[in-house]
Design an enzyme around this catalytic site. Structure first.
Site, PDB file in Angstrom:
ATOM      1  N   ASP A 259       2.001   3.424   3.002  1.00  0.00           N
ATOM      2  CA  ASP A 259       0.936   4.427   2.945  1.00  0.00           C
ATOM      3  C   ASP A 259       0.742   5.112   4.289  1.00  0.00           C
ATOM      4  O   ASP A 259       0.736   6.338   4.384  1.00  0.00           O
ATOM      5  CB  ASP A 259      -0.373   3.783   2.491  1.00  0.00           C
ATOM      6  CG  ASP A 259      -1.455   4.828   2.285  1.00  0.00           C
ATOM      7  OD1 ASP A 259      -1.154   5.867   1.674  1.00  0.00           O
ATOM      8  OD2 ASP A 259      -2.588   4.620   2.732  1.00  0.00           O
TER       9      ASP A 259
ATOM     10  N   ASP B  47      -1.544  -0.229  -4.645  1.00  0.00           N
ATOM     11  CA  ASP B  47      -2.843   0.354  -4.993  1.00  0.00           C
ATOM     12  C   ASP B  47      -2.728   1.809  -5.425  1.00  0.00           C
ATOM     13  O   ASP B  47      -3.599   2.336  -6.106  1.00  0.00           O
ATOM     14  CB  ASP B  47      -3.812   0.228  -3.810  1.00  0.00           C
ATOM     15  CG  ASP B  47      -3.211   0.736  -2.500  1.00  0.00           C
ATOM     16  OD1 ASP B  47      -1.988   1.005  -2.455  1.00  0.00           O
ATOM     17  OD2 ASP B  47      -3.960   0.861  -1.520  1.00  0.00           O
TER      18      ASP B  47
ATOM     19  N   PRO C 274     -16.711   5.777   2.713  1.00  0.00           N
ATOM     20  CA  PRO C 274     -17.339   5.351   3.970  1.00  0.00           C
ATOM     21  C   PRO C 274     -16.408   5.197   5.168  1.00  0.00           C
ATOM     22  O   PRO C 274     -16.796   5.549   6.283  1.00  0.00           O
ATOM     23  CB  PRO C 274     -17.946   3.984   3.630  1.00  0.00           C
ATOM     24  CG  PRO C 274     -17.937   3.885   2.157  1.00  0.00           C
ATOM     25  CD  PRO C 274     -16.817   4.737   1.676  1.00  0.00           C
TER      26      PRO C 274
ATOM     27  N   HIS D 297     -11.821  11.480   0.260  1.00  0.00           N
ATOM     28  CA  HIS D 297     -12.988  11.231   1.115  1.00  0.00           C
ATOM     29  C   HIS D 297     -14.168  12.123   0.742  1.00  0.00           C
ATOM     30  O   HIS D 297     -15.317  11.797   1.053  1.00  0.00           O
ATOM     31  CB  HIS D 297     -12.633  11.471   2.585  1.00  0.00           C
ATOM     32  CG  HIS D 297     -11.695  10.456   3.142  1.00  0.00           C
ATOM     33  ND1 HIS D 297     -12.125   9.283   3.734  1.00  0.00           N
ATOM     34  CD2 HIS D 297     -10.342  10.411   3.161  1.00  0.00           C
ATOM     35  CE1 HIS D 297     -11.067   8.579   4.116  1.00  0.00           C
ATOM     36  NE2 HIS D 297      -9.982   9.236   3.777  1.00  0.00           N
TER      37      HIS D 297
ATOM     38  N   ARG E 103     -11.220   6.045  12.372  1.00  0.00           N
ATOM     39  CA  ARG E 103     -11.851   4.789  11.939  1.00  0.00           C
ATOM     40  C   ARG E 103     -11.364   3.606  12.774  1.00  0.00           C
ATOM     41  O   ARG E 103     -11.670   2.458  12.474  1.00  0.00           O
ATOM     42  CB  ARG E 103     -11.564   4.524  10.458  1.00  0.00           C
ATOM     43  CG  ARG E 103     -10.114   4.260  10.132  1.00  0.00           C
ATOM     44  CD  ARG E 103      -9.902   3.928   8.669  1.00  0.00           C
ATOM     45  NE  ARG E 103      -8.478   3.821   8.390  1.00  0.00           N
ATOM     46  CZ  ARG E 103      -7.946   3.926   7.186  1.00  0.00           C
ATOM     47  NH1 ARG E 103      -8.713   4.157   6.142  1.00  0.00           N
ATOM     48  NH2 ARG E 103      -6.644   3.809   6.999  1.00  0.00           N
TER      49      ARG E 103
ATOM     50  N   SER F  26      -6.598   4.150  -1.408  1.00  0.00           N
ATOM     51  CA  SER F  26      -6.693   2.731  -1.053  1.00  0.00           C
ATOM     52  C   SER F  26      -8.059   2.139  -1.367  1.00  0.00           C
ATOM     53  O   SER F  26      -8.158   1.003  -1.839  1.00  0.00           O
ATOM     54  CB  SER F  26      -6.361   2.541   0.428  1.00  0.00           C
ATOM     55  OG  SER F  26      -5.044   2.968   0.684  1.00  0.00           O
TER      56      SER F  26
ATOM     57  N   ASP G 273       0.827  -1.210   0.000  1.00  0.00           N
ATOM     58  CA  ASP G 273       0.000   0.000   0.000  1.00  0.00           C
ATOM     59  C   ASP G 273       0.864   1.263   0.000  1.00  0.00           C
ATOM     60  O   ASP G 273       1.720   1.426   0.859  1.00  0.00           O
ATOM     61  CB  ASP G 273      -0.910  -0.004   1.236  1.00  0.00           C
ATOM     62  CG  ASP G 273      -2.242   0.645   0.965  1.00  0.00           C
ATOM     63  OD1 ASP G 273      -2.246   1.861   0.721  1.00  0.00           O
ATOM     64  OD2 ASP G 273      -3.268  -0.055   0.982  1.00  0.00           O
TER      65      ASP G 273
ATOM     66  N   ARG H 243      -4.097  16.053   5.097  1.00  0.00           N
ATOM     67  CA  ARG H 243      -3.542  14.706   4.908  1.00  0.00           C
ATOM     68  C   ARG H 243      -3.584  14.311   3.435  1.00  0.00           C
ATOM     69  O   ARG H 243      -2.593  13.884   2.866  1.00  0.00           O
ATOM     70  CB  ARG H 243      -4.323  13.717   5.763  1.00  0.00           C
ATOM     71  CG  ARG H 243      -3.749  12.318   5.753  1.00  0.00           C
ATOM     72  CD  ARG H 243      -4.508  11.466   6.741  1.00  0.00           C
ATOM     73  NE  ARG H 243      -4.142  10.079   6.640  1.00  0.00           N
ATOM     74  CZ  ARG H 243      -3.666   9.359   7.642  1.00  0.00           C
ATOM     75  NH1 ARG H 243      -3.474   9.919   8.813  1.00  0.00           N
ATOM     76  NH2 ARG H 243      -3.398   8.088   7.482  1.00  0.00           N
TER      77      ARG H 243
END
Length: 509
Positions: free
Chosen positions: A402, A443, A261, A122, A190, A61, A11, A152
Site C-alpha cells: 500500500d 484490506d 481521523p 479521508h 500522521r 486501510s 496491505d 494520492r
C-alpha cells in the site's frame, strides 16, 4: 506449545488478471503463489457496499481494518454523512449550528478545512459543498476555505478540477473564498513530522508562505516547478493589495470536514491543544471556541464532534480476550493505528491479554525510496514472538504494497511486493512449525494497479478483490465472502462462539 492462529494482512495487495501496470502480478512471489496453489483459497470483496461504503467506492486501510476486526459490515463515515445530507439532517446538526451561531453573534469568520477531492478516503468535497450551502442559508458572510490538495487517493494532477467545482458552488451560494492551499504531504502528516504541519499552520494563521492571487495560480505555478497536488507547498491566497484573503483569528470557528481521523489528528491538535509543544506556534495562537471535527479524531484533540462514534461491541479482539486467549497486534508505524485502534472498532485501549509491538517506519521522504520499509524488522520481531509461544492469536499488517503502491511507480512497488512475499514466507513457516494456522488476506487493492491505461502513475486504491488463504488443508471455503466474514472464520478455527453482534458469516463451509 501454543498453536497460533495468525491473520496476515498484506496491505494494498489486490488481485487482477491483467498484468499491465500490475506490480502484484509482475513480482516474483514464490511463497504467496505456493500457498495459493497448496491451500484452500478464495477472494473477498473489499470495496463498496460490502464494507459500508457507497457502491463502487474503493476501500481503504481504515475501512478494511474496521470491517475485518468487527466481523460485520461497518457503515462508514462517508456513507453516514451522505445519508445525513440526503435526508436533511446535516443542516440540523447541533455542532454545525453552534459554530454558525457563534460566528454570527461575534461577527467573526467560519473556516472550512479538509482534503479537497472526491476520493472518499479521508473526505469528500460534497461535504464541504454542503457546508457552503448551509453557511449561505444561515446568512454567514465570512466563509474561508483552506484546501488540502490530494493527488494520492485520486490522480496526482487533479486539483484544478476540484478547485473549479468549488468555484461553481461559491458562485451558486455567494459565499466562500479560498484562503490557503496546501498539499496533504504537509497538512495531513500522521508520522510526527511536525515541520511539515508547522508550514501549513503558519500559512493559515499568519499568512506566511508563497503568495498567489488565486488557487488556480498556486496550482499552475507548482506544476510549472514539477510539484504536484500532494506536495504543493502551503501557500497563501492574497487580495489585490497582497494582504491575505483571510487568516484564522480569535473567536473564529473551524469546521474540519475530513471524516477519517488518522491524518487529521496532528493539524487539529495544533489548533485545539492549549499546552501544544511540538513546535513553537509563535505569538499569535488564535482562541477557537468552536472547533468542529466531522468525526471523533482522538482523545488528544479538544474539539466538538459532528458525527459521534457508533459503538462497536464484541469485535474480534474483545471476543478473543473474553475467551481468555492471548493476542498480539504488530505493525510498523504507518499501519500501527490500523491493527490497533481501527481493528478494535475505534478503541484506543488494549484488551486484557493483548500485547502490541510497534516497529518504527523508516524516515524517508517517500517510501518508493525504501520499498522494503521496516518489513524485515517487523518479521524478525514476530518470528521471535512465535518461537517463544506467547500468543494464541496474531494480527499482523505488512504495509509495503500500500505505502509504496501509492507512488504509482512500478519498479519500487514490485520490490515492495517481493519483500512482502519473502517475509510472508518466514512468518507462515514459523506458524506452521508450531502447528498453527495462517489466514492470508488484504484490506484493499493498490499495488495491483500502478499505471492508468494511458501509462500515467495510478496512485489510488483499487476496487479489485483481495485474496483469502487458510493454511489448513481439511477446510473448504465458500465464494462471495467479504472482509466482515474474516473474524467469524477465525473464531470458527479457534473454536470460539461467534457473538450476535458479529453479523459476518464464516467463510469455512
Amino acid at each position: 506449545m501454543r498453536k497460533p492462529t495468525a491473520l496476515i494482512i498484506l496491505d494494498g495487495f489486490g488481485l487482477r488478471e491483467e498484468t499491465y501496470g500490475n506490480a502484484v502480478a509482475q513480482a516474483k512471489k514464490p511463497n504467496f503463489d505456493g500457498y495459493w496453489n497448496k491451500f484452500p483459497h478464495t477472494t473477498l470483496t473489499a470495496c463498496g457496499e460490502a464494507v459500508g461504503l457507497p457502491e463502487g467506492q474503493m476501500g481503504n486501510s481504515e475501512v478494511g481494518h474496521l470491517n475485518i476486526g468487527a466481523g460485520r459490515i461497518v457503515y462508514q463515515s462517508l456513507t453516514r454523512v451522505n445519508v445525513a445530507i440526503r435526508e436533511g439532517e446535516f443542516d440540523k446538526n447541533e455542532t454545525f449550528q453552534s459554530a454558525i451561531k457563534s460566528v454570527k453573534e461575534k461577527g467573526t469568520a467560519l473556516h472550512l478545512f479538509g482534503l479537497l477531492s472526491d476520493g472518499g478516503v479521508h473526505s469528500h468535497m460534497n461535504h464541504m459543498f454542503a457546508l457552503l450551502r448551509l453557511a449561505a442559508k444561515e446568512g454567514v458572510e465570512k466563509v474561508y476555505i483552506h484546501a488540502f490538495l490530494d493527488g494520492r487517493d485520486v490522480g496526482p494532477k487533479t486539483a484544478q478540477s476540484y478547485i473549479d467545482a468549488t468555484n461553481e458552488v461559491i458562485k451558486e451560494t455567494g459565499v466562500g473564498q479560498f484562503a490557503t492551499i496546501s498539499g496533504r504531504y504537509y497538512s495531513m502528516d500522521r508520522d510526527k513530522r511536525w515541520d511539515r504541519v508547522e508550514k501549513c499552520y503558519r500559512a493559515m494563521v499568519n499568512g506566511e508562505g508563497p503568495t498567489y492571487k488565486s488557487a488556480e495560480e498556486c496550482v499552475e505555478d507548482s506544476y510549472a516547478n514539477g510539484i504536484y497536488d500532494e506536495f504543493v507547498l502551503p501557500s497563501v491566497i492574497v487580495n489585490e493589495d497582497n494582504t491575505p484573503v483571510a487568516t484564522i483569528n480569535d473567536d473564529d470557528a473551524v469546521i474540519f470536514y475530513n471524516f477519517r481521523p488518522d491524518r487529521a489528528i496532528q493539524i487539529a491538535r495544533v489548533f485545539t491543544n492549549g499546552d501544544f509543544r511540538e513546535f513553537d506556534r509563535g505569538e499569535k495562537v488564535p482562541h477557537i471556541p468552536e472547533f468542529v471535527c466531522m468525526t471523533h479524531f482522538s482523545e488528544t484533540v479538544d474539539g466538538y464532534v459532528a458525527f459521534k462514534p457508533m459503538n462497536l461491541d464484541n469485535t474480534l479482539g474483545e471476543v478473543v480476550a473474553q475467551a481468555g486467549l492471548k493476542q498480539l497486534r504488530i505493525a510498523e508505524t504507518e499501519k500501527y493505528p490500523h491493527v490497533t485502534f481501527f481493528f478494535s472498532g475505534g478503541r484506543e485501549a488494549e484488551f486484557p491479554g493483548e500485547e502490541r509491538i510497534l516497529i518504527n517506519s523508516p524516515k524517508v521522504a517517500t517510501y518508493d525510496l525504501k520499498p522494503e520499509m521496516s518489513i524485515y524488522e517487523v518479521t524478525d520481531a514476530l518470528v521471535n514472538e512465535i518461537e517463544n509461544d506467547k500468543h494464541d492469536v496474531i494480527i499482523l499488517n505488512f504495509a509495503n504494497c500500500d505505502m509504496v503502491g501509492h507512488s504509482g511507480m512500478m519498479e519500487p512497488t514490485i520490490k515492495a511486493v517481493e519483500a512482502t512475499d519473502e517475509c510472508l514466507g518466514k512468518v507462515v513457516e514459523a506458524i506452521l512449525a508450531k502447528d498453527g494456522v495462517a489466514l492470508i488476506t488484504a484490506d484493499h487493492g493498490n499495488a495491483d494497479e500502478e499505471l492508468t491505461s494511458e501509462g500515467e502513475p495510478m496512485t489510488a486504491h483499487t476496487t479489485n478483490p483481495v485474496p483469502f488463504i487458510v493454511t489448513k488443508n481439511d477446510v473448504e471455503l465458500r465464494e462471495d465472502g467479504i472482509l466482515g466474514d474474516i473474524a467469524p472464520t477465525m473464531l470458527t478455527l479457534l473454536g470460539v462462539e461467534q457473538p450476535k453482534e458479529m453479523t459476518g458469516k464464516t467463510i469455512i463451509k
